[in-house]
Design an enzyme around this catalytic site. Sequence first.
Site, PDB file in Angstrom:
ATOM      1  N   HIS A 142     -19.507   1.674  19.707  1.00  0.00           N
ATOM      2  CA  HIS A 142     -20.703   2.029  18.924  1.00  0.00           C
ATOM      3  C   HIS A 142     -20.329   2.398  17.487  1.00  0.00           C
ATOM      4  CE1 HIS A 142     -24.219   4.998  18.166  1.00  0.00           C
ATOM      5  NE2 HIS A 142     -24.545   3.796  17.771  1.00  0.00           N
ATOM      6  N   GLU A 154     -17.853   5.342  18.219  1.00  0.00           N
ATOM      7  CA  GLU A 154     -17.842   5.951  19.556  1.00  0.00           C
ATOM      8  C   GLU A 154     -17.402   4.908  20.579  1.00  0.00           C
ATOM      9  OE1 GLU A 154     -21.258   9.384  19.650  1.00  0.00           O
ATOM     10  OE2 GLU A 154     -21.978   7.341  19.812  1.00  0.00           O
TER      11      GLU A 154
HETATM   12  C1  LIG Z   1     -28.431   4.794  14.765  1.00  0.00           C
HETATM   13  C2  LIG Z   1     -27.061   4.759  15.315  1.00  0.00           C
HETATM   14  O1  LIG Z   1     -26.890   4.201  16.416  1.00  0.00           O
HETATM   15  C3  LIG Z   1     -25.910   5.442  14.707  1.00  0.00           C
HETATM   16  C4  LIG Z   1     -25.910   5.575  13.227  1.00  0.00           C
HETATM   17  O2  LIG Z   1     -25.385   4.760  12.534  1.00  0.00           O
HETATM   18  S1  LIG Z   1     -26.739   6.872  12.617  1.00  0.00           S
HETATM   19  C5  LIG Z   1     -26.578   6.707  10.850  1.00  0.00           C
HETATM   20  C6  LIG Z   1     -25.261   7.241  10.395  1.00  0.00           C
HETATM   21  N1  LIG Z   1     -25.198   7.081   8.970  1.00  0.00           N
HETATM   22  C7  LIG Z   1     -25.534   8.055   8.124  1.00  0.00           C
HETATM   23  O3  LIG Z   1     -25.895   9.149   8.528  1.00  0.00           O
HETATM   24  C8  LIG Z   1     -25.457   7.676   6.677  1.00  0.00           C
HETATM   25  C9  LIG Z   1     -25.855   8.833   5.782  1.00  0.00           C
HETATM   26  N2  LIG Z   1     -25.684   8.426   4.382  1.00  0.00           N
HETATM   27  C10 LIG Z   1     -24.481   8.435   3.765  1.00  0.00           C
HETATM   28  O4  LIG Z   1     -23.471   8.817   4.347  1.00  0.00           O
HETATM   29  C11 LIG Z   1     -24.452   7.980   2.343  1.00  0.00           C
HETATM   30  O5  LIG Z   1     -25.741   8.089   1.800  1.00  0.00           O
HETATM   31  C12 LIG Z   1     -23.942   6.480   2.192  1.00  0.00           C
HETATM   32  C13 LIG Z   1     -22.492   6.370   2.669  1.00  0.00           C
HETATM   33  C14 LIG Z   1     -24.810   5.490   2.953  1.00  0.00           C
HETATM   34  C15 LIG Z   1     -24.033   6.087   0.722  1.00  0.00           C
HETATM   35  O6  LIG Z   1     -23.305   7.035   0.002  1.00  0.00           O
HETATM   36  P1  LIG Z   1     -23.538   7.258  -1.577  1.00  0.00           P
HETATM   37  O7  LIG Z   1     -22.510   8.245  -1.991  1.00  0.00           O
HETATM   38  O8  LIG Z   1     -24.950   7.508  -1.848  1.00  0.00           O
HETATM   39  O9  LIG Z   1     -23.329   5.853  -2.179  1.00  0.00           O
HETATM   40  P2  LIG Z   1     -22.061   5.113  -2.750  1.00  0.00           P
HETATM   41  O10 LIG Z   1     -21.111   6.016  -3.470  1.00  0.00           O
HETATM   42  O11 LIG Z   1     -22.662   3.979  -3.484  1.00  0.00           O
HETATM   43  O12 LIG Z   1     -21.383   4.576  -1.415  1.00  0.00           O
HETATM   44  C16 LIG Z   1     -20.366   5.232  -0.677  1.00  0.00           C
HETATM   45  C17 LIG Z   1     -19.600   4.164   0.050  1.00  0.00           C
HETATM   46  O13 LIG Z   1     -20.470   3.518   0.993  1.00  0.00           O
HETATM   47  C18 LIG Z   1     -20.494   2.109   0.756  1.00  0.00           C
HETATM   48  N3  LIG Z   1     -21.854   1.655   1.038  1.00  0.00           N
HETATM   49  C19 LIG Z   1     -22.997   2.250   0.641  1.00  0.00           C
HETATM   50  N4  LIG Z   1     -24.053   1.587   1.138  1.00  0.00           N
HETATM   51  C20 LIG Z   1     -23.571   0.547   1.848  1.00  0.00           C
HETATM   52  C21 LIG Z   1     -24.165  -0.481   2.599  1.00  0.00           C
HETATM   53  N5  LIG Z   1     -25.506  -0.564   2.771  1.00  0.00           N
HETATM   54  N6  LIG Z   1     -23.363  -1.385   3.198  1.00  0.00           N
HETATM   55  C22 LIG Z   1     -22.027  -1.302   3.070  1.00  0.00           C
HETATM   56  N7  LIG Z   1     -21.392  -0.320   2.392  1.00  0.00           N
HETATM   57  C23 LIG Z   1     -22.165   0.587   1.787  1.00  0.00           C
HETATM   58  C24 LIG Z   1     -20.119   1.969  -0.704  1.00  0.00           C
HETATM   59  O14 LIG Z   1     -19.544   0.695  -0.954  1.00  0.00           O
HETATM   60  C25 LIG Z   1     -19.102   3.069  -0.884  1.00  0.00           C
HETATM   61  O15 LIG Z   1     -17.840   2.647  -0.382  1.00  0.00           O
HETATM   62  P3  LIG Z   1     -16.459   3.238  -0.987  1.00  0.00           P
HETATM   63  O16 LIG Z   1     -16.445   4.694  -0.598  1.00  0.00           O
HETATM   64  O17 LIG Z   1     -15.418   2.424  -0.267  1.00  0.00           O
HETATM   65  O18 LIG Z   1     -16.521   3.021  -2.433  1.00  0.00           O
HETATM   66  N1  LIG Z   2     -29.429   0.477  12.632  1.00  0.00           N
HETATM   67  C1  LIG Z   2     -28.492   1.365  12.885  1.00  0.00           C
HETATM   68  O1  LIG Z   2     -28.311   2.339  12.124  1.00  0.00           O
HETATM   69  C2  LIG Z   2     -27.614   1.203  14.070  1.00  0.00           C
HETATM   70  C3  LIG Z   2     -27.939   0.306  15.081  1.00  0.00           C
HETATM   71  N2  LIG Z   2     -27.121   0.176  16.170  1.00  0.00           N
HETATM   72  C4  LIG Z   2     -27.460  -0.767  17.226  1.00  0.00           C
HETATM   73  O2  LIG Z   2     -27.042  -2.062  16.799  1.00  0.00           O
HETATM   74  C5  LIG Z   2     -27.946  -3.043  17.318  1.00  0.00           C
HETATM   75  C6  LIG Z   2     -28.501  -3.867  16.166  1.00  0.00           C
HETATM   76  O3  LIG Z   2     -29.165  -3.007  15.255  1.00  0.00           O
HETATM   77  P1  LIG Z   2     -29.488  -3.473  13.763  1.00  0.00           P
HETATM   78  O4  LIG Z   2     -28.397  -4.327  13.246  1.00  0.00           O
HETATM   79  O5  LIG Z   2     -29.896  -2.267  13.029  1.00  0.00           O
HETATM   80  O6  LIG Z   2     -30.798  -4.366  14.029  1.00  0.00           O
HETATM   81  P2  LIG Z   2     -31.435  -5.504  13.118  1.00  0.00           P
HETATM   82  O7  LIG Z   2     -32.866  -5.560  13.488  1.00  0.00           O
HETATM   83  O8  LIG Z   2     -31.026  -5.315  11.700  1.00  0.00           O
HETATM   84  O9  LIG Z   2     -30.681  -6.818  13.622  1.00  0.00           O
HETATM   85  C7  LIG Z   2     -30.764  -7.343  14.907  1.00  0.00           C
HETATM   86  C8  LIG Z   2     -30.401  -8.815  14.802  1.00  0.00           C
HETATM   87  O10 LIG Z   2     -30.256  -9.368  16.107  1.00  0.00           O
HETATM   88  C9  LIG Z   2     -30.915 -10.614  16.098  1.00  0.00           C
HETATM   89  N3  LIG Z   2     -31.248 -11.028  17.454  1.00  0.00           N
HETATM   90  C10 LIG Z   2     -32.359 -10.732  18.200  1.00  0.00           C
HETATM   91  N4  LIG Z   2     -32.263 -11.337  19.402  1.00  0.00           N
HETATM   92  C11 LIG Z   2     -31.070 -12.003  19.427  1.00  0.00           C
HETATM   93  C12 LIG Z   2     -30.420 -12.836  20.361  1.00  0.00           C
HETATM   94  N5  LIG Z   2     -30.967 -13.079  21.557  1.00  0.00           N
HETATM   95  N6  LIG Z   2     -29.219 -13.388  20.037  1.00  0.00           N
HETATM   96  C13 LIG Z   2     -28.661 -13.145  18.841  1.00  0.00           C
HETATM   97  N7  LIG Z   2     -29.250 -12.387  17.884  1.00  0.00           N
HETATM   98  C14 LIG Z   2     -30.428 -11.813  18.180  1.00  0.00           C
HETATM   99  C15 LIG Z   2     -32.130 -10.375  15.225  1.00  0.00           C
HETATM  100  O11 LIG Z   2     -32.729 -11.593  14.839  1.00  0.00           O
HETATM  101  P3  LIG Z   2     -34.333 -11.622  14.582  1.00  0.00           P
HETATM  102  O12 LIG Z   2     -34.631 -10.609  13.544  1.00  0.00           O
HETATM  103  O13 LIG Z   2     -34.558 -13.013  14.157  1.00  0.00           O
HETATM  104  O14 LIG Z   2     -34.959 -11.254  15.919  1.00  0.00           O
HETATM  105  C16 LIG Z   2     -31.470  -9.640  14.080  1.00  0.00           C
HETATM  106  O15 LIG Z   2     -30.854 -10.532  13.171  1.00  0.00           O
HETATM  107  C17 LIG Z   2     -28.987  -2.284  18.137  1.00  0.00           C
HETATM  108  O16 LIG Z   2     -28.573  -2.259  19.488  1.00  0.00           O
HETATM  109  C18 LIG Z   2     -28.947  -0.898  17.511  1.00  0.00           C
HETATM  110  O17 LIG Z   2     -29.369   0.108  18.399  1.00  0.00           O
HETATM  111  C19 LIG Z   2     -25.939   0.870  16.292  1.00  0.00           C
HETATM  112  C20 LIG Z   2     -25.556   1.744  15.306  1.00  0.00           C
HETATM  113  C21 LIG Z   2     -26.383   2.011  14.128  1.00  0.00           C
END
Ligand SMILES: CC(=O)CC(=O)SCCNC(=O)CCNC(=O)[C@H](O)C(C)(C)COP(=O)(O)OP(=O)(O)OC[C@H]1O[C@@H](n2cnc3c(N)ncnc32)[C@H](O)[C@@H]1OP(=O)(O)O
Ligand SMILES: NC(=O)C1=CN([C@@H]2O[C@H](COP(=O)(O)OP(=O)(O)OC[C@H]3O[C@@H](n4cnc5c(N)ncnc54)[C@H](OP(=O)(O)O)[C@@H]3O)[C@@H](O)[C@H]2O)C=CC1
Length: 293
Positions: A142, A154
């Site tokens: 993850h 994770e």
């Molecule tokens: C939902 C789930 O299943 C699990 C999850 O992921 S939960 C979400 C977890 N993520 C968070 O909580 C993110 C919280 N936000 C942050 O940590 C910060 O806002 C951030 C890292 C996104 C951006 O930080 P910032 O200081 O505002 O921007 P910035 O200085 O431009 O970027 C920091 C770094 O992130 C990178 N970055 C920022 N946005 C990016 C993006 N969308 N894609 C790729 N890289 C990115 C930058 O290139 C930079 O990299 P370096 O340190 O290598 O130079």
């Molecule tokens: N967003 C987050 O912060 C995080 C998300 N995740 C997990 O990662 C996964 C993806 O999330 P995320 O990238 O945000 O989602 P997005 O919606 O950005 O992307 C999902 C992608 O999967 C494609 N898709 C749907 N069905 C299929 C299929 N059958 N075969 C191949 N591709 C397919 C979608 O295409 P289309 O749009 O055309 O349906 C889309 O391009 C989820 O399980 C999410 O829980 C994990 C960590 C962080």
Amino acid sequence: MTVAIKKVGVIGSGQMGNGIAHVAALAGFDVVLNDVSGDRLKSALATINGNLTRQVAKKAISENERKQALDRIASAESIDTLADCDLVIETAVEKEETKRKIFHDVCAVLKPEAIVATNSSSISITRLAASTDRPEKFIGIHFMNPVPAMELVELIRGIATDDTTFDTAKAFVAKLGKQVAVSEDFPAFIVNRILLPMINEAIYTLYEGVGNVEAIDAAMKLGAHHPMGPLELADFIGLDTCLSIMQVLHEGLADSKYRPCPLLVKYVEAGWLGRKSQRGFYDYRGDKPIPTR
Ligand SMILES: CC(=O)CC(=O)SCCNC(=O)CCNC(=O)[C@H](O)C(C)(C)COP(=O)(O)OP(=O)(O)OC[C@H]1O[C@@H](n2cnc3c(N)ncnc32)[C@H](O)[C@@H]1OP(=O)(O)O
Ligand SMILES: NC(=O)C1=CN([C@@H]2O[C@H](COP(=O)(O)OP(=O)(O)OC[C@H]3O[C@@H](n4cnc5c(N)ncnc54)[C@H](OP(=O)(O)O)[C@@H]3O)[C@@H](O)[C@H]2O)C=CC1
């Protein structure tokens, strides 16, 4: 004991898929990025190139490393192209039925010794593993969003995951330069068990009129030093993903404290999914994000 990983398949080329392909290619793995949509694949490759170019500009990588990483990524609309991968990471939408169908299709073409992983944010690894022909070679890997910037991954074993699969996944994550946190297989694991109820509570705070979007985000950014406000972060994660995670917590732990906020449900029903649909708690269609409440 570990097995050698050379070629990595990534299924789903959304924000997580493109990030995983990016870091795997940069670490020297051959990558096949798969999606059902050719347009999604094109835009994923453009995003990866944009993020690699930013890393070159920041002198984090060289121009040659950018080119080599891009050359290592092949994109494919057909799942058959993943046949010779040593590790496949599924990162399609957070819907159990979609994931099960993908595992069914991909396991039919993979070699028997290939490892299958999911990047699911919340769904039971044991249950997903049981839907495959190889529960012992199945694991949760993850990643956090944005993948190139976040240090943590994770690792979650299902009940049947064998030691070789776990050790191989751990070595793979180390090769990407990231840290591992091991989580037991409980709904939403560690990060999202803690983070998503906080985001859901922020949405209740908005729903009940305690504060507006700007006040809630400013409160947590300036008052608790969070890098993003909880509503900004929800938009960044994707409101559909946030809702799916809350539903897994609510159903899996059967506790009303995980009840998804009705306002979150309403935004998802409207198709306001956050950044990816240009509108969520903020409207991203103009020059700068405008709060929608
Ligand atoms: C939902 C789930 O299943 C699990 C999850 O992921 S939960 C979400 C977890 N993520 C968070 O909580 C993110 C919280 N936000 C942050 O940590 C910060 O806002 C951030 C890292 C996104 C951006 O930080 P910032 O200081 O505002 O921007 P910035 O200085 O431009 O970027 C920091 C770094 O992130 C990178 N970055 C920022 N946005 C990016 C993006 N969308 N894609 C790729 N890289 C990115 C930058 O290139 C930079 O990299 P370096 O340190 O290598 O130079
Ligand atoms: N967003 C987050 O912060 C995080 C998300 N995740 C997990 O990662 C996964 C993806 O999330 P995320 O990238 O945000 O989602 P997005 O919606 O950005 O992307 C999902 C992608 O999967 C494609 N898709 C749907 N069905 C299929 C299929 N059958 N075969 C191949 N591709 C397919 C979608 O295409 P289309 O749009 O055309 O349906 C889309 O391009 C989820 O399980 C999410 O829980 C994990 C960590 C962080």
